[in-house]
Design a protein around this motif. Structure first.
Motif, short mmCIF file in Angstrom:
data_model
loop_
_atom_site.label_atom_id
_atom_site.label_comp_id
_atom_site.label_asym_id
_atom_site.label_seq_id
_atom_site.Cartn_x
_atom_site.Cartn_y
_atom_site.Cartn_z
N MET A 1 3.40 -7.17 3.53
CA MET A 1 2.02 -7.36 3.16
C MET A 1 1.20 -6.18 3.68
N TRP A 2 0.05 -6.05 3.09
CA TRP A 2 -0.86 -4.96 3.44
C TRP A 2 -2.26 -5.51 3.63
N ILE A 3 -2.94 -5.03 4.65
CA ILE A 3 -4.35 -5.37 4.89
C ILE A 3 -5.18 -4.15 4.53
N VAL A 4 -6.15 -4.36 3.66
CA VAL A 4 -7.07 -3.30 3.28
C VAL A 4 -8.44 -3.71 3.80
N VAL B 1 -5.90 -9.09 1.74
CA VAL B 1 -4.48 -9.12 2.10
C VAL B 1 -3.68 -9.12 0.81
N PHE B 2 -2.93 -8.03 0.61
CA PHE B 2 -2.09 -7.87 -0.57
C PHE B 2 -0.65 -8.16 -0.20
N ASP B 3 0.05 -8.85 -1.08
CA ASP B 3 1.48 -9.12 -0.88
C ASP B 3 2.27 -8.27 -1.88
N VAL B 4 2.49 -7.02 -1.51
CA VAL B 4 3.27 -6.09 -2.32
C VAL B 4 4.30 -5.42 -1.42
N ALA B 5 5.39 -4.98 -2.01
CA ALA B 5 6.53 -4.50 -1.23
C ALA B 5 6.31 -3.16 -0.56
N ASP B 6 5.54 -2.28 -1.21
CA ASP B 6 5.47 -0.94 -0.65
C ASP B 6 4.10 -0.32 -0.88
N GLN B 7 3.86 0.80 -0.19
CA GLN B 7 2.58 1.46 -0.27
C GLN B 7 2.28 2.01 -1.67
N PRO B 8 3.27 2.58 -2.38
CA PRO B 8 2.95 3.02 -3.75
C PRO B 8 2.46 1.87 -4.64
N GLY B 9 3.04 0.68 -4.47
CA GLY B 9 2.57 -0.47 -5.24
C GLY B 9 1.14 -0.83 -4.90
N LEU B 10 0.82 -0.79 -3.62
CA LEU B 10 -0.55 -1.06 -3.17
C LEU B 10 -1.51 -0.01 -3.72
N GLU B 11 -1.12 1.24 -3.62
CA GLU B 11 -1.98 2.32 -4.10
C GLU B 11 -2.25 2.20 -5.59
N GLN B 12 -1.26 1.74 -6.36
CA GLN B 12 -1.47 1.55 -7.79
C GLN B 12 -2.46 0.43 -8.06
N MET C 1 -4.86 -0.53 -6.13
CA MET C 1 -6.18 -0.03 -5.77
C MET C 1 -6.70 0.97 -6.80
N ALA C 2 -5.82 1.80 -7.35
CA ALA C 2 -6.23 2.76 -8.37
C ALA C 2 -6.67 2.06 -9.65
N ASP C 3 -6.10 0.90 -9.92
CA ASP C 3 -6.43 0.13 -11.13
C ASP C 3 -7.75 -0.62 -11.01
N ASP C 4 -8.35 -0.64 -9.83
CA ASP C 4 -9.60 -1.36 -9.60
C ASP C 4 -10.68 -0.34 -9.21
N PRO C 5 -11.61 -0.03 -10.11
CA PRO C 5 -12.61 0.99 -9.82
C PRO C 5 -13.52 0.66 -8.64
N TYR C 6 -13.52 -0.59 -8.19
CA TYR C 6 -14.37 -0.96 -7.05
C TYR C 6 -14.06 -0.12 -5.81
N PHE C 7 -12.79 0.22 -5.63
CA PHE C 7 -12.39 0.95 -4.43
C PHE C 7 -12.97 2.35 -4.37
N THR C 8 -13.47 2.88 -5.47
CA THR C 8 -14.10 4.20 -5.48
C THR C 8 -15.57 4.13 -5.88
N GLN D 1 -9.63 1.26 6.25
CA GLN D 1 -8.31 1.25 6.87
C GLN D 1 -7.32 0.51 5.97
N VAL D 2 -6.10 0.98 5.93
CA VAL D 2 -5.00 0.32 5.24
C VAL D 2 -3.87 0.21 6.24
N ARG D 3 -3.38 -1.03 6.44
CA ARG D 3 -2.32 -1.23 7.42
C ARG D 3 -1.27 -2.16 6.85
N GLN D 4 -0.03 -1.85 7.11
CA GLN D 4 1.04 -2.76 6.75
C GLN D 4 1.06 -3.89 7.79
N TRP D 5 1.32 -5.09 7.30
CA TRP D 5 1.27 -6.28 8.18
C TRP D 5 2.52 -7.09 7.96
N ARG D 6 3.10 -7.55 9.04
CA ARG D 6 4.31 -8.35 8.97
C ARG D 6 4.06 -9.71 9.64
#
Length: 86
Positions: free
Chosen positions: A1-4, A49-60, A62-69, A77-82
């Motif tokens: 998981m990832w916390i943004v 809190v995103f439940d995705v396997a890897d950072q490239p998946g998370l980055e995609q 976020m890129a698909d949602d214009p709100y982040f820019t 901050q972006v942190r992987q969470w276990r």
């Protein structure tokens, strides 16, 4: 998981873009990709809190949602969470 963690300021574009962003997060929650999301009590930012396997998946995601820019929104901050409890 990832916390943004997001930080906000008072740019009007942020509020204008918020409804579409929240709809997108709700759809992703239905798919099991977003576990939880919401603003901090003082509205200085938010956490997602995103439940995705890897950072490239998370980055995609976020890129698909214009709100982040959107002006007024900054990815603080972006942190992987276990989590050990779910």
């Amino acid at each position: 998981m990832w916390i943004v963690e997001l930080a906000f300021n008072d740019e009007p574009e942020r509020l204008a873009a918020r409804a579409a962003h929240r709809q997108r997060l709700s759809a992703l929650q239905s798919e099991g990709v977003v576990r939880m999301a919401g603003p901090f009590a003082d509205d200085s930012g938010a956490m997602i809190v995103f439940d995705v396997a890897d950072q490239p998946g998370l980055e995609q995601l976020m890129a698909d949602d214009p709100y982040f820019t959107t002006p007024g929104v900054r990815v603080h901050q972006v942190r992987q969470w276990r989590p050990f409890l779910r």
